[in-house]
Design an enzyme around this catalytic site. Structure first.
Site, PDB file in Angstrom:
ATOM      1  N   LYS A   2       3.668  43.535   7.894  1.00 36.23           N
ATOM      2  CA  LYS A   2       4.527  43.716   6.718  1.00 36.23           C
ATOM      3  C   LYS A   2       5.957  43.273   7.047  1.00 36.23           C
ATOM      4  O   LYS A   2       6.580  42.530   6.287  1.00 36.23           O
ATOM      5  CB  LYS A   2       4.505  45.180   6.253  1.00 36.23           C
ATOM      6  CG  LYS A   2       3.206  45.564   5.548  1.00 36.23           C
ATOM      7  CD  LYS A   2       3.062  47.057   5.285  1.00 36.23           C
ATOM      8  CE  LYS A   2       1.660  47.373   4.755  1.00 36.23           C
ATOM      9  NZ  LYS A   2       1.376  48.790   4.588  1.00 36.23           N
ATOM     10  N   GLN A  26       3.798  54.428   5.796  1.00 41.15           N
ATOM     11  CA  GLN A  26       2.448  53.995   6.160  1.00 41.15           C
ATOM     12  C   GLN A  26       1.507  55.202   6.273  1.00 41.15           C
ATOM     13  O   GLN A  26       1.845  56.201   6.911  1.00 41.15           O
ATOM     14  CB  GLN A  26       2.509  53.212   7.488  1.00 41.15           C
ATOM     15  CG  GLN A  26       1.198  52.590   7.918  1.00 41.15           C
ATOM     16  CD  GLN A  26       0.692  51.496   6.979  1.00 41.15           C
ATOM     17  OE1 GLN A  26       1.480  50.778   6.364  1.00 41.15           O
ATOM     18  NE2 GLN A  26      -0.608  51.376   6.847  1.00 41.15           N
ATOM     19  N   ASP A  29       4.807  51.069  -3.056  1.00 39.64           N
ATOM     20  CA  ASP A  29       3.368  51.292  -2.902  1.00 39.64           C
ATOM     21  C   ASP A  29       2.742  51.726  -4.226  1.00 39.64           C
ATOM     22  O   ASP A  29       1.517  51.702  -4.371  1.00 39.64           O
ATOM     23  CB  ASP A  29       3.125  52.405  -1.864  1.00 39.64           C
ATOM     24  CG  ASP A  29       2.552  51.885  -0.558  1.00 39.64           C
ATOM     25  OD1 ASP A  29       1.924  50.813  -0.575  1.00 39.64           O
ATOM     26  OD2 ASP A  29       2.742  52.561   0.465  1.00 39.64           O
TER      27      ASP A  29
HETATM   28  N1  GUN Z   1      -2.697  52.609   4.610  1.00 34.09           N
HETATM   29  C1  GUN Z   1      -3.762  51.878   4.193  1.00 34.09           C
HETATM   30  N2  GUN Z   1      -3.452  51.185   3.069  1.00 34.09           N
HETATM   31  C2  GUN Z   1      -2.170  51.502   2.773  1.00 34.09           C
HETATM   32  C3  GUN Z   1      -1.283  51.093   1.741  1.00 34.09           C
HETATM   33  O1  GUN Z   1      -1.613  50.313   0.837  1.00 34.09           O
HETATM   34  N3  GUN Z   1      -0.040  51.633   1.785  1.00 34.09           N
HETATM   35  C4  GUN Z   1       0.352  52.512   2.747  1.00 34.09           C
HETATM   36  N4  GUN Z   1       1.586  53.005   2.699  1.00 34.09           N
HETATM   37  N5  GUN Z   1      -0.437  52.908   3.730  1.00 34.09           N
HETATM   38  C5  GUN Z   1      -1.692  52.394   3.735  1.00 34.09           C
END
Ligand code: GUN
Length: 293
Positions: A54, A98, A121
């Site tokens: 990311k 995350q 998100d």
């Molecule tokens: N962990 C697995 N998928 C995601 C996601 O789309 N966003 C976040 N913040 N954590 C994740």
């Protein structure tokens, strides 16, 4: 006949170029550098890999990465304190915590503490509610990615017989809502659904997000249907490890009209859609019109 392969990598590359162009326009015309704060608690290896990709993607398009790493022993209060600081910081336009979080931290408390305008998100209950009521919202990245991929095959989703398999808060549930907002006819299947193969055979569009390796078989698919496979499952066979989707690709490709491969389908699009959400959040906070991506 074999299905058209929906090339997520190529589609993502085009979208990334458009995001980079919009980012540079925002910087030069308004002095606005979109900033995304990614917060990682602990050292889950998969999460570390996701967070690193990311940050790399953010930097590549000219946005500002603002990463925060907290030890696995951090308390909920400590994390809430960091989020309050990020909520108040004008250089931060997006906040992503995350998941999964260590057990001592309640994800519902954390997600609800993020300012909804910075919730890239799309997991805050306000954004989930706005999506469910058809209001403009920050929508979770994977559903945004799926809708964009579907639109490379179908100009319009109006009335399309669609089966969403999976109802998670990250993918299945918001994707069902996003499909309904496109006026598709949406059926949602989940762990307790009966007669799944028969339901599948009625679907002109099938989206699968269940986390079960190659669960959907080729003879469940309606000939010519579009298949969007969100699964990312690591399997070991004959001492070799590889990534497969939730759909048995070798079988499905002979029946479907169009299908996303795994890897190289939904996955590459998801991170780019995080960049799109960051751009949207930055424009919204600066009182500018939404970006052209
Ligand atoms: N962990 C697995 N998928 C995601 C996601 O789309 N966003 C976040 N913040 N954590 C994740």
């Amino acid at each position: 006949m074999t299905a058209r392969i929906i090339d997520g990598k190529a589609i993502a590359a085009d979208l990334r170029a458009a995001v980079a162009a919009e980012t540079h326009r925002l910087i030069s015309a308004h002095g606005l550098v979109p900033g995304l704060a990614v917060v990682l608690i602990g050292d889950n290896p998969a999460s570390k890999t996701y967070v690193a990709s990311k940050s790399r993607a953010i930097t590549e398009v000219g946005m500002r990465p603002l990463d925060h790493y907290l030890p696995a022993s951090s308390s909920e209060t400590e994390l809430l304190g960091l989020i309050q600081k990020l909520n108040a910081d004008p250089a931060v336009h997006g906040i992503l915590v995350q998941l999964p979080l260590p057990l001592q931290i309640d994800p519902a408390h954390i997600l609800a503490s993020i300012k909804p305008e910075k919730d890239v998100d799309g997991f805050h209950p306000l954004n989930a509610g706005r999506l469910a009521t058809g209001l403009p919202a920050l929508v979770p990245c994977t559903p945004v990615a799926c809708i964009k991929l579907i639109k490379t095959v179908h100009d319009s989703l109006v009335g399309l017989d669609t089966l969403m398999i999976g109802r998670s808060h990250i993918v299945g549930n918001p994707l069902s809502q996003a499909l309904l907002n496109e006026n598709a006819t949406v059926t949602v299947a989940h762990t307790f659904t009966r007669h799944l193969p028969e339901l599948c055979r009625c679907a002109e569009l099938m989206c699968v997000a269940i986390g079960c390796a190659e669960f959907i078989r080729g003879d469940w698919i309606k000939p010519g249907a579009t298949v969007i496979d969100v699964g990312i499952n690591r399997v070991s066979r004959g001492g070799k490890s590889r990534i497969v989707g939730d759909v048995n690709f070798a079988e499905a490709v002979k029946v479907a009209g169009a299908i996303t491969p795994v890897p190289g389908g939904v996955g590459p699009m998801t991170i780019v859609c995080l960049l799109v959400n960051t751009l949207r959040a930055a424009c919204m906070q600066a009182g500018l019109p939404p970006p052209a991506v």
